[in-house]
Design an enzyme around this catalytic site. Structure first.
Site, mmCIF file in Angstrom:
data_model
loop_
_atom_site.group_PDB
_atom_site.id
_atom_site.type_symbol
_atom_site.label_atom_id
_atom_site.label_comp_id
_atom_site.label_asym_id
_atom_site.label_seq_id
_atom_site.Cartn_x
_atom_site.Cartn_y
_atom_site.Cartn_z
ATOM 1 N N CYS A 140 2.450 -4.232 7.705
ATOM 2 C CA CYS A 140 1.783 -4.286 6.362
ATOM 3 C C CYS A 140 0.687 -3.582 6.490
ATOM 4 C CB CYS A 140 1.651 -5.771 6.000
ATOM 5 S SG CYS A 140 3.215 -6.625 5.908
ATOM 6 N N HIS A 269 -7.358 -8.685 2.761
ATOM 7 C CA HIS A 269 -5.785 -8.578 2.983
ATOM 8 C C HIS A 269 -5.101 -9.897 2.342
ATOM 9 C CE1 HIS A 269 -1.885 -7.122 4.778
ATOM 10 N NE2 HIS A 269 -1.915 -8.255 5.361
ATOM 11 N N HIS A 306 3.083 -9.634 -2.033
ATOM 12 C CA HIS A 306 2.651 -8.854 -0.747
ATOM 13 C C HIS A 306 3.586 -7.732 -0.577
ATOM 14 C CE1 HIS A 306 1.453 -7.437 3.067
ATOM 15 N NE2 HIS A 306 1.471 -8.371 3.659
#
Lengths: 381, 402
Positions: A140, A269, A306
């Site tokens: 990620c 994040h 996400h």
């Protein structure tokens, strides 16, 4: 040494193109929806942030991530004046899951898919004539890692221009395994909220064109990349480590020559998991110290889900748009911040006019403890 | 004995492949493929033990084996190593990791694999279709992320530098070597463990349409290090990295690396390379060719790293041979070699001060004209292994007559 961002492109569940995506996020429009790509009956989780471009509900087809990537790169290249010819330009793609969704479909359903297209080089060559293409599978933080490598290519003088991109689609294996490990299935992503239940995945792609800054070349640029850090916790294969994150944040600021007090905006994040948000908040609190209530903070995964490997670059593009416009999208679903983030100046409920925003920090962390943090600056157009 | 500023050298190599445990053995096996029964699969437990590895996929375990060997070879691990006794192999707990002897943030990891976690993704999908997500093992979660190999290498040895995973098709392994060198050249870290790993299983065989016997089940690793950092800790470079290119087509790539049709000392060809018609040959015919996939199977994302290990074996042989026979006459240039005496001034990271004749360098290429691009890299002897005489003639004796 700084680099200029001269073009940007984005595709996400909330819209197509940087302008539409940024407008949607500022309007608080979320891409959250009921799970459409997979058989809902097989999961406790029933939601995701999908790009709804499948032919029919439940009918999936291969190659969707590649399509979004090409669209995002095309938008960025056009804006930067590169056109459709990238034969001389390196293209660095950060992704968490490559075209693994297509491999799943080929394996399970016999869907037509050439395994040579698990990476994106072939499609980039066909569309743009690009040959210096690199697919990095860095979970990620992959697209911010790719940005760091691109910045190094410009800094060392190896290149003048590099295209950086990120892309991911929801794979059934990752969606299913996350469903398995969540104690209670989340119905939305609620970054930094005390009652957050976990992460939901999202589809999306993002791209920027990065150029070495020459005197007088700043005109028309979207912004400047001051520095990008990258490191690895080397501690746990899925859980984040606040120390590793703090080191990455500190190193990015050090490389950029800024102090916490210089940062006006942080794109966190913020995945909405128990572990990430607590670790990230603790790390930010540690590095920012007494300045922690200074910058505005927000986390866009509440509206995009996400987007995995592409998420860092998508946040970076949003940060540049926020610096240019003064508008900062809200962190939706944040009712009561977790204790570690109580002092943070979150933008909540609706977009905020941030005033004179000059410097932003963007966080991206991934499985395997891979952390990357970027510092960007407004370009005065 | 001097290195150019910013030069990047290989200070350690490691293999985890059946039937070849050293660069020389890999080179030998490549030059003269063994006939008869296939060697036993590589036993990862013999090197890294069993404890703590139960839920790691095969590609990850193979990568850990190769990385461990490369770090040992580079003298970056303490000499009294617990894992020398497989029974007492290390587990996942931090207390018995094999931590390196230099600060962990001075070492990065670049791993390469195209097929490594395909089985987790696909078998998980099947399990969901047959039952539901509730029945999945949560222990599979890390393996669903394509960077799991790079992560475990870092965790096991405490490597806190940048951690990259290349999944870049046929060129991926050589690209990984390049990015390892790029991280060093940019000053991000002093050294990088580069590891390439692939395996075969039902999913890989089905999606590739190839049988297990054709495919690599193994891994290779290098430690690439800034020459000055290697020197500072007294480590010896076994090869220096030269120029790297990623171009469209094999001919374009070779021409970019070797202008004027200069003849390298050896050519590590793309997987299953077959010679084209006269005139279409990118490297003079007199240059020995080695295809490591003949020895270990089609290697996908591990290929470039394996080729580098074999090239290290070739450079060592060249140095040993020319050192033993200092009066060896200079090999005449082949009739079709054109200008065979070009020199490389090291256009790779940093470059070298002393030119090494191309005829003493190894050319490595991955990917062919059917791939999205071809990657190429030159490896040359390090200064203390440089020798004025070309090494091609003695090495020809190693060639099989075929």
């Amino acid at each position: 040494m700084s680099q200029l961002v001269t073009g940007a492109g984005a595709v996400a569940s909330v819209g197509e193109g940087v302008d539409e995506v940024f407008r949607a996020l500022c309007a608080g429009i979320s891409g959250l929806g009921e799970l459409r790509g997979f058989d809902q009956e097989r999961y406790r989780t029933r939601h995701a942030y999908e790009i709804d471009d499948r032919p029919a509900p439940g009918a999936d087809l291969p190659g969707r991530a590649t399509d979004w990537l090409l669209r995002a790169v095309g938008e960025a290249a056009a804006q930067a004046g590169l056109g459709e010819d990238l034969s001389e330009v390196p293209v660095l793609v950060g992704t968490g899951l490559r075209e693994l969704r297509s491999a799943e479909l080929a394996w399970r359903d016999g869907a037509p898919f050439d395994i040579g297209r698990l990476h994106f080089g072939t499609a980039l060559r066909e569309r743009f004539g690009a040959v210096r293409t690199h697919t990095f599978s860095g979970a990620c933080s992959a697209s911010l890692y790719a940005l760091a490598l691109a910045a190094d290519l410009l800094t060392t003088g190896a290149e003048d221009t590099v295209v950086v991109a990120g892309v991911d689609t929801v794979t059934e294996s990752m969606y299913g395994l996350l469903d398995r490990v969540n104690s209670e299935p989340p119905d939305r992503v609620r970054p930094f909220d005390r009652d957050r239940r976990g992460v939901l995945m999202g589809d999306g792609a993002a791209a920027v064109v990065l150029r070495r800054e020459e005197p007088g070349a700043g005109t028309g640029a979207l912004g400047r990349v001051r520095a990008v850090s990258m490191n690895c916790d080397a501690r746990h294969v899925t859980a984040p480590d606040p120390q590793g994150i703090a080191r990455a944040v500190h190193e990015a600021q050090w490389r950029a020559g800024v102090k916490p007090g210089d940062i006006d905006l942080v794109l966190l994040h913020g995945t909405g998991t128990q572990l990430n948000d607590a670790a990230e908040a603790a790390a930010i609190a540690e590095v920012f110290g007494t300045e922690v209530s200074g910058p505005l903070m927000t986390a866009i995964k509440c509206m995009t889900g996400h987007t995995s490997g592409g998420s860092g670059l998508l946040s970076l593009i949003v940060a540049l748009e926020s610096l240019a416009s003064g508008r900062v999208p809200p962190t939706l679903g944040l009712a009561e911040p977790l204790p570690e983030a109580e002092a943070f100046r979150f933008v909540r409920e609706e977009a905020r006019e941030g005033g004179d925003l000059r410097v932003a920090q963007i966080d991206a962390f991934g499985f395997g403890g891979v952390n990357a943090v970027a510092i960007v600056e407004r370009a005065d157009r | 004995m001097t290195h150019g500023p910013g030069e990047v050298v290989i200070t350690g190599v490691g293999l985890a492949v059946p039937g070849a445990s050293t660069p020389d053995a890999l080179l030998r096996r490549t030059a003269c493929p063994v006939t008869g029964p296939d060697p036993e699969p590589f036993d990862t437990a013999a090197r890294i033990g069993r404890r703590g590895h139960r839920y790691k996929d095969r590609a990850t375990r193979l990568a850990l084996c190769a990385a461990l060997e490369a770090l040992r070879d580079a003298d970056l691990l303490p000499s009294d190593r617990e894992s020398d006794s497989p029974a007492g192999g290390p587990s996942d707990s931090p207390s018995d990791r094999e931590t390196v002897t230099v600060p962990g943030d001075t070492i990065g990891v670049v791993a390469s694999s195209n097929l490594g976690n395909l089985d987790t993704a696909c078998l998980t999908t099947t399990a969901i279709a047959e039952r539901s997500a509730v029945d999945l093992s949560p222990m599979s979660l890390p393996n669903a992320s394509s960077n799991v190999i790079a992560s475990w290498v870092a965790i096991r040895h405490g490597l806190r530098g940048p951690n990259l995973m290349l999944c870049n098709g046929p060129t991926s392994g050589l690209d990984a070597v390049h990015w390892g060198a790029a991280l060093v050249a940019a000053g991000r870290v002093r050294r990088v463990v580069v590891v390439g790993a692939e395996t075969h299983n039902a999913v890989v065989e089905d999606l590739l349409g190839r049988s297990a016997g054709e495919l690599l089940d193994g891994a290779a690793a290098l430690v690439v290090e800034g020459a000055r950092w290697a020197e500072a800790r007294g480590a010896r470079g076994v090869a220096a990295l030269g120029q790297y290119e990623r171009r469209a087509g094999l001919t374009g790539c070779v021409e970019a690396l070797l202008p004027d049709a200069a003849a390298p000392g050896v050519w590590f060809t793309p997987e299953r390379y077959t010679e084209g018609p006269a005139g279409g040959v990118p490297v003079p015919r007199a240059v020995p060719r080695y295809d490591v996939t003949g020895a270990v199977g089609r290697a996908s994302g591990a290929l470039g790293v394996l080729q580098c290990v074999a090239a290290v074996g070739w450079l060592a042989r060249a140095a040993a041979t020319s050192g033993a026979e200092p009066v060896e006459p200079v090999e005449p240039v082949e009739p079709d070699a054109g200008a065979g005496n070009g020199t490389a001034f090291g256009a790779g990271p940093g470059g070298a001060r002393d030119p090494v004749p191309v005829s003493r360098q190894a050319l490595i290429t991955s990917g062919d004209d059917t791939a999205d691009a071809v990657a190429g890299l030159l490896l040359r002897p390090t200064p203390d292994r440089s020798h004025p005489h070309p090494a091609r003639a003695p090495l020809i004796s190693m060639e099989c007559s075929r």
